[in-house]
Scaffold this motif. Structure first.
Motif, PDB file in Angstrom:
ATOM      1  N   VAL A 208       0.539  -0.940   0.131  1.00 52.45           N
ATOM      2  CA  VAL A 208      -0.220  -0.266   0.457  1.00 52.45           C
ATOM      3  C   VAL A 208       0.834   1.098   0.022  1.00 52.45           C
ATOM      4  CG1 VAL A 208      -1.771   1.199   1.392  1.00 52.45           C
ATOM      5  CG2 VAL A 208      -1.820  -1.418   1.264  1.00 52.45           C
ATOM      6  N   LYS A 209       0.491   2.542  -0.775  1.00 50.49           N
ATOM      7  CA  LYS A 209       0.926   3.382  -0.787  1.00 50.49           C
ATOM      8  C   LYS A 209       0.211   4.457  -0.645  1.00 50.49           C
ATOM      9  CE  LYS A 209       4.425   5.310  -4.391  1.00 50.49           C
ATOM     10  NZ  LYS A 209       4.507   5.652  -5.460  1.00 50.49           N
ATOM     11  N   PHE A 210       1.036   5.321   0.203  1.00 55.21           N
ATOM     12  CA  PHE A 210      -0.673   6.295   0.353  1.00 55.21           C
ATOM     13  C   PHE A 210       0.185   7.968  -0.058  1.00 55.21           C
ATOM     14  CE2 PHE A 210      -1.271   3.935   4.028  1.00 55.21           C
ATOM     15  CZ  PHE A 210      -2.415   3.678   3.892  1.00 55.21           C
ATOM     16  N   ARG A 211      -0.904   9.133  -0.400  1.00 58.56           N
ATOM     17  CA  ARG A 211      -0.446   9.870  -0.931  1.00 58.56           C
ATOM     18  C   ARG A 211      -1.825  11.411  -0.910  1.00 58.56           C
ATOM     19  NH1 ARG A 211      -0.937  12.556  -6.496  1.00 58.56           N
ATOM     20  NH2 ARG A 211      -1.400  11.143  -7.687  1.00 58.56           N
ATOM     21  N   CYS A 212      -1.353  12.191  -0.403  1.00 59.40           N
ATOM     22  CA  CYS A 212      -2.489  13.535  -0.194  1.00 59.40           C
ATOM     23  C   CYS A 212      -3.038  14.227  -1.277  1.00 59.40           C
ATOM     24  CB  CYS A 212      -1.533  14.955   0.288  1.00 59.40           C
ATOM     25  SG  CYS A 212      -2.765  15.667   1.429  1.00 59.40           S
ATOM     26  N   MET A 213      -3.940  13.771  -1.941  1.00 56.72           N
ATOM     27  CA  MET A 213      -4.710  14.419  -3.317  1.00 56.72           C
ATOM     28  C   MET A 213      -6.108  14.769  -3.021  1.00 56.72           C
ATOM     29  SD  MET A 213      -4.969  11.808  -5.970  1.00 56.72           S
ATOM     30  CE  MET A 213      -5.993  12.513  -6.890  1.00 56.72           C
ATOM     31  N   ASN A 214      -6.549  16.152  -4.806  1.00 56.49           N
ATOM     32  CA  ASN A 214      -7.601  16.056  -3.840  1.00 56.49           C
ATOM     33  C   ASN A 214      -8.264  16.104  -5.646  1.00 56.49           C
ATOM     34  OD1 ASN A 214     -10.070  18.202  -4.657  1.00 56.49           O
ATOM     35  ND2 ASN A 214      -8.984  20.050  -3.792  1.00 56.49           N
ATOM     36  N   LEU A 215      -9.415  14.618  -5.118  1.00 58.79           N
ATOM     37  CA  LEU A 215      -9.440  14.325  -6.210  1.00 58.79           C
ATOM     38  C   LEU A 215     -10.314  15.347  -7.272  1.00 58.79           C
ATOM     39  CD1 LEU A 215     -11.623  11.717  -4.643  1.00 58.79           C
ATOM     40  CD2 LEU A 215     -10.025  11.180  -6.457  1.00 58.79           C
ATOM     41  N   PHE A 216     -11.312  16.443  -7.140  1.00 59.82           N
ATOM     42  CA  PHE A 216     -11.517  17.480  -7.577  1.00 59.82           C
ATOM     43  C   PHE A 216     -10.366  18.235  -8.797  1.00 59.82           C
ATOM     44  CE2 PHE A 216     -14.227  21.362  -8.155  1.00 59.82           C
ATOM     45  CZ  PHE A 216     -14.770  21.182  -9.630  1.00 59.82           C
ATOM     46  N   GLN A 217      -9.510  18.686  -8.229  1.00 63.14           N
ATOM     47  CA  GLN A 217      -8.507  19.182  -8.308  1.00 63.14           C
ATOM     48  C   GLN A 217      -7.595  18.548  -9.550  1.00 63.14           C
ATOM     49  OE1 GLN A 217      -7.133  23.370  -7.338  1.00 63.14           O
ATOM     50  NE2 GLN A 217      -9.235  23.645  -7.991  1.00 63.14           N
ATOM     51  N   GLU A 218      -6.661  17.837  -8.641  1.00 66.46           N
ATOM     52  CA  GLU A 218      -5.831  17.241  -9.451  1.00 66.46           C
ATOM     53  C   GLU A 218      -6.481  16.329 -10.919  1.00 66.46           C
ATOM     54  OE1 GLU A 218      -3.117  15.135  -6.827  1.00 66.46           O
ATOM     55  OE2 GLU A 218      -2.014  13.480  -8.849  1.00 66.46           O
ATOM     56  N   ALA A 219      -5.180  16.824 -11.818  1.00 69.19           N
ATOM     57  CA  ALA A 219      -5.543  15.356 -13.271  1.00 69.19           C
ATOM     58  C   ALA A 219      -5.871  14.238 -13.226  1.00 69.19           C
ATOM     59  CB  ALA A 219      -5.047  17.317 -14.209  1.00 69.19           C
ATOM     60  N   PHE A 220      -6.255  13.959 -13.594  1.00 66.65           N
ATOM     61  CA  PHE A 220      -5.485  12.737 -13.951  1.00 66.65           C
ATOM     62  C   PHE A 220      -6.784  11.544 -14.869  1.00 66.65           C
ATOM     63  CE2 PHE A 220      -8.803  12.393 -10.208  1.00 66.65           C
ATOM     64  CZ  PHE A 220      -9.580  12.228 -10.244  1.00 66.65           C
ATOM     65  N   PRO A 221      -6.549  10.667 -15.489  1.00 64.88           N
ATOM     66  CA  PRO A 221      -4.924  10.181 -15.470  1.00 64.88           C
ATOM     67  C   PRO A 221      -3.560  10.572 -16.122  1.00 64.88           C
ATOM     68  CG  PRO A 221      -6.404   9.297 -17.582  1.00 64.88           C
ATOM     69  CD  PRO A 221      -6.866  10.532 -17.184  1.00 64.88           C
ATOM     70  N   ASN A 222      -2.603  10.381 -15.110  1.00 66.48           N
ATOM     71  CA  ASN A 222      -1.950  11.186 -15.310  1.00 66.48           C
ATOM     72  C   ASN A 222      -0.778   9.841 -15.684  1.00 66.48           C
ATOM     73  OD1 ASN A 222       1.129  11.821 -14.733  1.00 66.48           O
ATOM     74  ND2 ASN A 222      -0.004  13.089 -13.168  1.00 66.48           N
ATOM     75  N   GLN A 223      -0.051  10.261 -16.841  1.00 72.86           N
ATOM     76  CA  GLN A 223       0.934   9.226 -17.529  1.00 72.86           C
ATOM     77  C   GLN A 223       2.635   9.140 -16.532  1.00 72.86           C
ATOM     78  OE1 GLN A 223      -0.506   6.778 -19.947  1.00 72.86           O
ATOM     79  NE2 GLN A 223      -2.257   8.371 -19.621  1.00 72.86           N
ATOM     80  N   LEU A 224       2.529  10.313 -15.869  1.00 72.46           N
ATOM     81  CA  LEU A 224       3.911  10.580 -15.032  1.00 72.46           C
ATOM     82  C   LEU A 224       3.723   9.630 -13.679  1.00 72.46           C
ATOM     83  CD1 LEU A 224       4.901  13.802 -15.561  1.00 72.46           C
ATOM     84  CD2 LEU A 224       5.347  12.066 -17.185  1.00 72.46           C
ATOM     85  N   SER A 225       2.559   9.492 -13.124  1.00 71.09           N
ATOM     86  CA  SER A 225       2.503   8.688 -11.483  1.00 71.09           C
ATOM     87  C   SER A 225       1.310   7.726 -12.230  1.00 71.09           C
ATOM     88  CB  SER A 225       1.478   9.880 -10.827  1.00 71.09           C
ATOM     89  OG  SER A 225       0.269   9.535 -11.162  1.00 71.09           O
ATOM     90  N   GLU A 226       1.132   7.166 -10.579  1.00 69.45           N
ATOM     91  CA  GLU A 226       0.099   5.644  -9.976  1.00 69.45           C
ATOM     92  C   GLU A 226      -0.932   6.261 -11.129  1.00 69.45           C
ATOM     93  OE1 GLU A 226       1.090   7.258  -7.843  1.00 69.45           O
ATOM     94  OE2 GLU A 226       3.097   6.420  -6.636  1.00 69.45           O
TER      95      GLU A 226
END
Ligand SMILES: C[S@@+](CC[C@H](N)C(=O)[O-])C[C@H]1O[C@@H](n2cnc3c(N)ncnc32)[C@H](O)[C@@H]1O
Length: 492
Positions: A208-226
């Motif tokens: 398991v890996k955790f990270r902080c993110m705002n689902l509404f603001q952050e852009a995904f899918p993101n080819q540079l991240s998981e």
């Protein structure tokens, strides 16, 4: 607080987080803002608004940007509730453990069996994971379902907007309250006791890996991240905070981030009446889940009538797409013929089998295989043959009902559920399906009545109590929501 500043604050929060402050919550919201102003020694709500607004500015006059970021963290703590626990919602957990994960794992095994040089990937995302109990529960399920874990690449990602929750998740230490619905055996096996607290075992932690993110603001899918090629997204009890536009935005991003055939699991009733975009609802007795279509992507209800529809043949995942580069688009007329020819061949070979008990049993098995591989039209064809041979076959009627439901034809699904109930009116399964259809249609009263019927038939139906509790909570009837939830504690 005057109407204008109230409106501006509500708007700003919605734009930044997708979180909707409802009118009936304005008084409570006002109190929360006042309490923050007091702590910050601010005199007017306008000053507080300016502080929040500075998050978008590189340099600000009265406050540093950092102050703004910190204040958003504090405010979010007040606006969201991080309530969670291990193996939350038994019905959905059983569905994930017994159906969703085994299906995804089997698919991966099949695909990678032909690509032996590579380890299979399985990526699950717990979005809005709060303090981490949900992603760790998922990791435990994955560990139990994949004995040869060493031969796999597993990632279970937990994200949340609240940095304090993510910090707690990363620590992986919990008190007894987090285990209130868990099995003691699981607690013993995967946690280490330190006085009255329990620490997650390393074999689970490393999945398991955790990270902080705002689902509404952050852009995904993101080819540079998981955040790409995800097999299942579990996002429960998060959409309750969002307005419809924010839900639609996040659903579209989820859709794009899922692998073809991947699942989205939201909390019960959270997506009722929402624009699901291209996600397909899939109705199971335990819960409605949403899937990104895989092989037979048919846009019409039954999948056979729409001339505008296209049949898409897609590979197992975007990641796998790049390796096999196999994607073809056929127009429906030719594909329909292929599908029908296959079905006719199937029908012929099936109808040649003598109508003995084993013949219709194998027909039913065939129907179940079609159903589980998402070929609902063929499942219906096969189940109908069972019904022709055995007009009182409950399972055939119920399977047909489920297949129609998954094709999006609720009227047919209801009709077959009712026929199944005529054969066995003590079975809970058709009532669950009918209740979920009623919920999907937004008919909460009908859904509640059906769940009550299930409880009447089987007083220990925890799932039905939880469903009713969740509907009452959605309606704002907290007393009844709690009363029904308490029943669960009584019957466990
Ligand atoms: C009630 S908890 C749900 C925890 C877990 N999913 C469960 O069902 O047990 C809701 C979580 O959603 C998070 N949340 C709310 N808005 C969010 C956003 N815009 N982006 C990411 N997480 C958000 C909150 O911080 C909170 O931890």
């Amino acid at each position: 607080m005057n109407d204008l500043i109230m409106h501006n604050l509500v708007q700003l929060i919605s734009t930044h987080t997708g979180i909707q402050i409802r009118e009936q919550d304005y008084k409570d919201f006002c109190n929360k803002i006042s309490s923050r102003m007091k702590i910050l020694k601010l005199n007017t709500p306008e000053q507080y608004y300016q502080l929040l607004l500075n998050i978008n500015k590189v340099q600000s006059v009265s406050y540093r940007e950092n102050d703004s970021i910190n204040e958003w963290k504090e405010l979010l703590l007040l606006l969201t509730i991080g309530e969670t626990y291990f193996f939350r919602d038994r019905g959905q957990i059983n569905l994930i453990k017994n159906k969703i994960l085994p299906e995804l794992i089997a698919k991966k095994r099949n695909f990678y069996n032909t690509n032996k040089d590579k380890k299979p990937w399985l990526k699950i995302w717990s979005a809005g994971c709060s303090s981490g109990e949900e992603p760790y529960s998922l990791a435990i399920m994955v560990k139990e379902l994949i004995p040869d874990l060493i031969d796999w690449n597993i990632l279970i990602l937990g994200t949340d907007i609240n940095p304090k929750s993510i910090e707690k998740a990363q620590q992986g230490i919990y008190d007894l309250w987090s285990f209130r619905q868990g099995e003691p055996q699981i607690q013993k096996q995967y946690f280490h006791q330190q006085k009255m607290r329990w620490e997650v075992d390393g074999q689970i932690r490393k999945l398991v890996k955790f990270r902080c993110m705002n689902l509404f603001q952050e852009a995904f899918p993101n080819q540079l991240s998981e955040l790409q090629n995800i097999d299942a997204i579990i996002c429960r009890n998060v959409f309750i905070y969002f307005n419809s536009a924010a839900i639609a935005t996040v659903l579209e991003k989820f859709y794009q981030t899922l692998n073809p055939g991947g699942y989205l699991i939201a909390g019960h009733t959270e997506l009722h009446g929402q624009n699901l975009g291209q996600l397909q609802p899939k109705i199971f007795p335990e819960s409605v889940v949403y899937q990104r279509s895989e092989n037979l992507q048919i846009a019409s209800n039954s999948g056979i009538n729409s001339s505008a529809s296209k049949l898409l043949l897609k590979s197992d995942s975007a990641q796998e797409n790049t390796s096999i580069k196999q994607k073809s688009v056929l127009n429906l007329n030719s594909s329909k013929n292929v599908a029908l020819n296959k079905t006719q061949t199937q029908e012929r070979s099936l109808s040649q089998t003598p109508a003995t008990e084993t013949a219709y049993q194998s027909l039913l098995k065939q129907a179940e295989i079609f159903f589980h591989s998402g070929e609902y039209a063929r499942a219906i064809q096969a189940a109908k043959q069972v019904i022709q041979q055995q007009p009182k076959h409950f399972d055939a009627y119920f399977l047909t009902a489920q297949a129609w439901a998954n094709l999006g034809d609720s009227e047919q699904a209801i009709q077959y559920c009712q026929q199944a109930l005529q054969l066995d009116n003590l079975s809970e399964k058709p009532y669950y399906l009918l209740a979920h259809i009623a919920e999907e249609k937004g008919d909460k009263e009908q859904a509640k009545a059906l769940f009550k019927k299930i409880i009447y038939l089987t007083p220990s139906s925890i799932g039905a109590y939880l469903e009713i509790s969740s509907i009452y909570a959605k309606e704002g009837d907290i007393v009844r929501a709690k009363k029904n939830a308490k029943h669960c504690l009584g019957v466990t």
